[in-house]
Write an enzyme that holds these catalytic residues in place. Structure first.
Site, PDB file in Angstrom:
ATOM      1  N   CYS A  36       0.729  -1.065   0.027  1.00  0.00           N
ATOM      2  CA  CYS A  36      -0.054   0.027   0.037  1.00  0.00           C
ATOM      3  C   CYS A  36       1.072   1.347  -0.036  1.00  0.00           C
ATOM      4  O   CYS A  36       0.600   2.056  -0.839  1.00  0.00           O
ATOM      5  CB  CYS A  36      -0.862   0.025   1.266  1.00  0.00           C
ATOM      6  SG  CYS A  36      -1.927   1.438   1.328  1.00  0.00           S
ATOM      7  N   SER A  50     -11.640  -3.353 -14.901  1.00  0.00           N
ATOM      8  CA  SER A  50     -12.120  -1.633 -14.367  1.00  0.00           C
ATOM      9  C   SER A  50     -12.323  -1.605 -13.012  1.00  0.00           C
ATOM     10  O   SER A  50     -13.285  -0.639 -12.514  1.00  0.00           O
ATOM     11  CB  SER A  50     -13.388  -1.234 -15.290  1.00  0.00           C
ATOM     12  OG  SER A  50     -14.428  -1.844 -14.990  1.00  0.00           O
ATOM     13  N   GLY A  51     -11.760  -2.312 -12.254  1.00  0.00           N
ATOM     14  CA  GLY A  51     -11.969  -2.180 -10.510  1.00  0.00           C
ATOM     15  C   GLY A  51     -11.302  -0.890 -10.300  1.00  0.00           C
ATOM     16  O   GLY A  51     -10.721  -0.136 -11.153  1.00  0.00           O
ATOM     17  N   ALA A  52     -11.093  -0.837  -8.841  1.00  0.00           N
ATOM     18  CA  ALA A  52     -10.454   0.509  -8.577  1.00  0.00           C
ATOM     19  C   ALA A  52      -8.975   0.708  -9.109  1.00  0.00           C
ATOM     20  O   ALA A  52      -8.585   1.834  -9.498  1.00  0.00           O
ATOM     21  CB  ALA A  52     -10.335   0.697  -7.012  1.00  0.00           C
ATOM     22  N   GLY A  87      -7.626  -0.630 -11.955  1.00  0.00           N
ATOM     23  CA  GLY A  87      -7.571  -0.460 -13.299  1.00  0.00           C
ATOM     24  C   GLY A  87      -8.378   1.077 -13.710  1.00  0.00           C
ATOM     25  O   GLY A  87      -7.798   1.812 -14.483  1.00  0.00           O
ATOM     26  N   HIS A 119     -22.580  26.039   4.478  1.00  0.00           N
ATOM     27  CA  HIS A 119     -22.907  26.745   3.068  1.00  0.00           C
ATOM     28  C   HIS A 119     -21.547  27.660   2.957  1.00  0.00           C
ATOM     29  O   HIS A 119     -21.230  28.708   3.705  1.00  0.00           O
ATOM     30  CB  HIS A 119     -24.070  27.372   2.943  1.00  0.00           C
ATOM     31  CG  HIS A 119     -24.325  28.049   1.757  1.00  0.00           C
ATOM     32  ND1 HIS A 119     -24.662  27.193   0.583  1.00  0.00           N
ATOM     33  CD2 HIS A 119     -24.194  29.325   1.293  1.00  0.00           C
ATOM     34  CE1 HIS A 119     -24.798  28.074  -0.592  1.00  0.00           C
ATOM     35  NE2 HIS A 119     -24.581  29.414  -0.057  1.00  0.00           N
TER      36      HIS A 119
END
Length: 464
Positions: free
Chosen positions: A42, A181-183, A185, A443
């Site tokens: 990681c 196309s996971g996180a 990819g 805001h």
């Protein structure tokens, strides 16, 4: 003579080193075994250095859209080698930080491979040569995982890359294929597209980001295509042909077979647990589909042996591993920690636009039999998002119509990976729609979209 400890941790990723620190806090004598770099995949090759790369690609995108903000710049360019060097520098800095934490907490670090060598015993070797014999009543395995390989599309470090080569290229490929196309990819596809590569993203499922809510995945699909990326879903790579300095993927899509040629190909099709070479043979540790089976406290089938993190299966997330490490160590210490609720673990993908989620998708909630109320609020209705020049995105909330429980929250847009924690806290505190409606959101902030999504689920939305 063997060195004796209360706890030995094998692997220093975000699960292992956090577990070691928590154990030291609980007055245990702790040893940590690491064969490569402190911080694990990681910190050194995953979460952290990829975010440094993605930050560079965000800056590149911003520099090419200056006119929208009233600015102009000539001859915009980048030094790709410096982009990569900065990413590696960030990783190195944080790995050094883990080394400091080990020293601060009086944790003994062994450089080498750790393998079980009998009840309460662990042998450490380096390059096949003995380093140390260790003993402990408790041994925690946190050896992580590695990239899954597709037969016939094995990474060679030159033409076909895993995440490691994708993070340290010597040059920016003009054309790039990303499989999966996971996180991982999606992030690499986004990085290279925003740096100027011509990217083709290939996904075998019928939509990208398949673990995310279908509406979120569809939004990202359209955003990627708007950015110039080619996205193929329901597509299967039948094989690849390598040239001298290029690669051609043979892809089945829509009932037809096509060939896509690129300079490089990234394989991002999942991971497998690092269960080999750690001495599991002859133990009662159960391995299923390359992952170690544990109970909610991290205990395996072998007394005194525990496992956490990517080694134990999905979700493959650093923060999940860290929390598992704390739970496991506190259970060893007799503190009776609460087991982890996987549905309260947020997932984040740092592509452009960012994606974040927690809990059940709308489809999963309905499949479980819930009568749901669904709220949706687009960023185009938010003043801060418009002022930032990033009005594309949405927030979706899913509630149990009977109890008001927040079943899930799904977000796509600028900095949603920071915003999602608000919903994570809400789920942890078992908040209902009432508490969320009565919460005052500042805001102008993008976080107001979170409030409006809740209001929309109950027919009270204000700004659309």
């Amino acid at each position: 003579m063997a060195e004796t400890y209360d706890l030995i941790v094998v692997g220093s990723g975000p699960g292992g080193y956090v577990a070691a620190i928590r154990a030291a806090q609980l007055k245990m004598k702790v040893a940590l075994v690491e064969r490569e770099n402190l911080g694990g995949i990681c910190l050194n090759w995953g979460c952290i250095p990829t975010k440094a790369l993605l930050r560079a690609s965000e800056i590149n995108h911003l520099l090419h859209t200056l006119d929208a903000y009233g600015f102009a710049a000539d001859n915009i360019r980048f030094d790709f080698a410096k982009v990569v060097k900065r990413s590696r520098g960030v990783a190195s800095q944080l790995s050094g930080g883990v080394k400091f934490l080990m020293k601060k907490n009086k944790i003994t670090v062994y450089d080498g491979d750790g393998a079980l060598a009998g009840p309460g015993k662990l042998k450490v070797t380096k390059g096949g040569k003995p380093v140390a014999d260790l003993e402990a009543k408790h041994i925690l395995l946190a050896t992580g995982a590695r990239a899954r390989t597709i037969p016939g599309i094995e990474a060679d470090g030159k033409l076909i890359w895993t995440y490691r080569e994708a993070m340290t290229p010597t040059a920016l490929p003009k054309k790039l294929i990303v499989i999966g196309s996971g996180a991982i990819g999606a992030e690499f596809a986004s990085f290279y597209q925003n740096m100027g590569s011509e990217v083709t993203l290939i996904e075998v499922m019928d939509r990208i980001l398949p673990v995310e809510d279908a509406e979120i995945g569809a939004f990202v699909h359209k955003a990627f295509e708007k950015q110039g990326m080619t996205v193929l879903t329901g597509a299967k790579v039948q094989g690849v042909r390598k040239g001298a300095d290029d690669v051609t993927a043979v892809v089945e899509h829509g009932g037809k077979v096509m060939e896509i040629k690129a300079d490089r190909l990234i394989s991002a099709v999942g991971i497998v647990g690092n269960v080999e070479g750690i001495g599991l043979e002859g133990t009662k540790v159960v391995v299923e589909r390359t992952h170690v089976v544990t109970d909610p406290m991290g205990r395996t089938g072998e007394p005194g042996i525990y496992a956490i993190g990517d080694l134990t299966g999905p979700p493959w997330l650093a923060h999940k591993a860290s929390h598992e490490g704390v739970i496991c160590v506190e259970a060893i210490a007799g503190l009776h920690p609460h087991p982890m609720d996987v549905l309260n673990i947020p997932g984040c993908t740092y592509c452009r636009p960012q994606v974040a989620s927690v809990g059940l998708t709308e489809a999963a909630a309905r499949a479980k039999g819930f009568d749901v109320k669904v709220g949706c609020f687009p960023f185009i209705g938010n003043g801060k998002a418009i002022a930032m020049g990033e009005p594309e995105g949405l927030v979706k909330t899913v509630f149990d119509a009977k109890t008001g429980e927040l079943l899930g929250a799904h977000m796509v847009g600028p900095e949603v990976t920071e915003l999602i924690q608000g919903y994570v806290i809400a789920r942890t505190l078992e908040s209902t729609e009432a508490e969320l409606m009565h919460t005052v959101f500042p805001h102008p902030t993008v976080s107001e979209t979170m409030h409006e999504s809740v209001l929309d689920a109950y027919g009270r939305v204000i700004h659309i």
